[in-house]
Design an enzyme around this catalytic site. Sequence first.
Site, PDB file in Angstrom:
ATOM      1  N   ARG A  49      -5.361   8.137   3.326  1.00  0.00           N
ATOM      2  CA  ARG A  49      -5.139   6.772   3.821  1.00  0.00           C
ATOM      3  C   ARG A  49      -4.186   6.824   5.005  1.00  0.00           C
ATOM      4  O   ARG A  49      -3.106   7.434   4.924  1.00  0.00           O
ATOM      5  CB  ARG A  49      -4.547   5.914   2.711  1.00  0.00           C
ATOM      6  N   PHE A  54       2.262   1.906   9.961  1.00  0.00           N
ATOM      7  CA  PHE A  54       2.715   1.576   8.611  1.00  0.00           C
ATOM      8  C   PHE A  54       2.978   2.857   7.807  1.00  0.00           C
ATOM      9  O   PHE A  54       4.127   3.247   7.660  1.00  0.00           O
ATOM     10  CB  PHE A  54       1.701   0.663   7.928  1.00  0.00           C
ATOM     11  N   GLN A  57      -0.752   8.397   3.726  1.00  0.00           N
ATOM     12  CA  GLN A  57      -0.667   8.600   2.278  1.00  0.00           C
ATOM     13  C   GLN A  57      -1.503   9.784   1.854  1.00  0.00           C
ATOM     14  O   GLN A  57      -2.624   9.969   2.323  1.00  0.00           O
ATOM     15  CB  GLN A  57      -1.140   7.330   1.560  1.00  0.00           C
ATOM     16  N   ASN A  96       2.343   4.112  -5.590  1.00  0.00           N
ATOM     17  CA  ASN A  96       2.124   3.706  -6.975  1.00  0.00           C
ATOM     18  C   ASN A  96       1.141   2.541  -7.044  1.00  0.00           C
ATOM     19  O   ASN A  96       0.750   1.989  -6.021  1.00  0.00           O
ATOM     20  CB  ASN A  96       3.460   3.362  -7.663  1.00  0.00           C
ATOM     21  N   PHE A 107       3.702   8.734   0.184  1.00  0.00           N
ATOM     22  CA  PHE A 107       3.421   8.279   1.540  1.00  0.00           C
ATOM     23  C   PHE A 107       4.623   8.547   2.422  1.00  0.00           C
ATOM     24  O   PHE A 107       5.744   8.748   1.946  1.00  0.00           O
ATOM     25  CB  PHE A 107       2.997   6.801   1.589  1.00  0.00           C
ATOM     26  N   LEU A 116       8.495  -2.722   1.388  1.00  0.00           N
ATOM     27  CA  LEU A 116       8.327  -1.696   0.352  1.00  0.00           C
ATOM     28  C   LEU A 116       9.625  -1.378  -0.390  1.00  0.00           C
ATOM     29  O   LEU A 116       9.599  -0.709  -1.423  1.00  0.00           O
ATOM     30  CB  LEU A 116       7.764  -0.416   0.973  1.00  0.00           C
ATOM     31  N   HIS A 120       8.974   1.019  -4.207  1.00  0.00           N
ATOM     32  CA  HIS A 120       8.539   2.411  -4.156  1.00  0.00           C
ATOM     33  C   HIS A 120       9.765   3.309  -4.108  1.00  0.00           C
ATOM     34  O   HIS A 120      10.684   3.058  -3.331  1.00  0.00           O
ATOM     35  CB  HIS A 120       7.662   2.663  -2.923  1.00  0.00           C
TER      36      HIS A 120
END
Length: 168
Positions: A49, A54, A57, A96, A107, A116, A120
């Site tokens: 990803r 941003f 991942q 998660n 990530f 975030l 996380h």
Amino acid sequence: MAAIGKNVILGTNMGEIEFELYSEHAPKACENFVELARRGYYNGTTFHRVVKDFVIQGGDPTGTGRGGKSIYGAPFADECVSSLRHTGAGILSMANAGPNTNGSQFFVTLAPTPALDSKHTIFGRVCRGMKVVKKIGTVLTDASERPRESIQITSAAVVVKPRTPRPA
């Protein structure tokens, strides 16, 4: 006095990324990441990803974003520390599916991502290879944020380094 810490170096088909781990703040996440790297768990996996400006991942052996297990045999609890925030590019965090669902996925931020924070576990930062992270962050993706070209993690190594303890 310098303490001894563990770093993890991920080799990718785009270059190496080295992470300094925050074991004093997130001991379970760091132990999990180190042990999975040591076992070769991440070898052959991909950054599945990529979201421009941003995150990137990885850590899912299925490549779907739905797989991966921790060394603990089950998902483990978050270790969010209020003094650690997603303030810029290069922050290493656990991916998660909600509270206390950490497994093997992680990530790396490409920009400040305050949304975030406290959701996380932050367990490290890029200390070498930020150009590689940025390069990965610019690859073309499909509508599902999956890279059009495979970004492979080819190797993972654990290295021991002296470091000055960080204040809490």
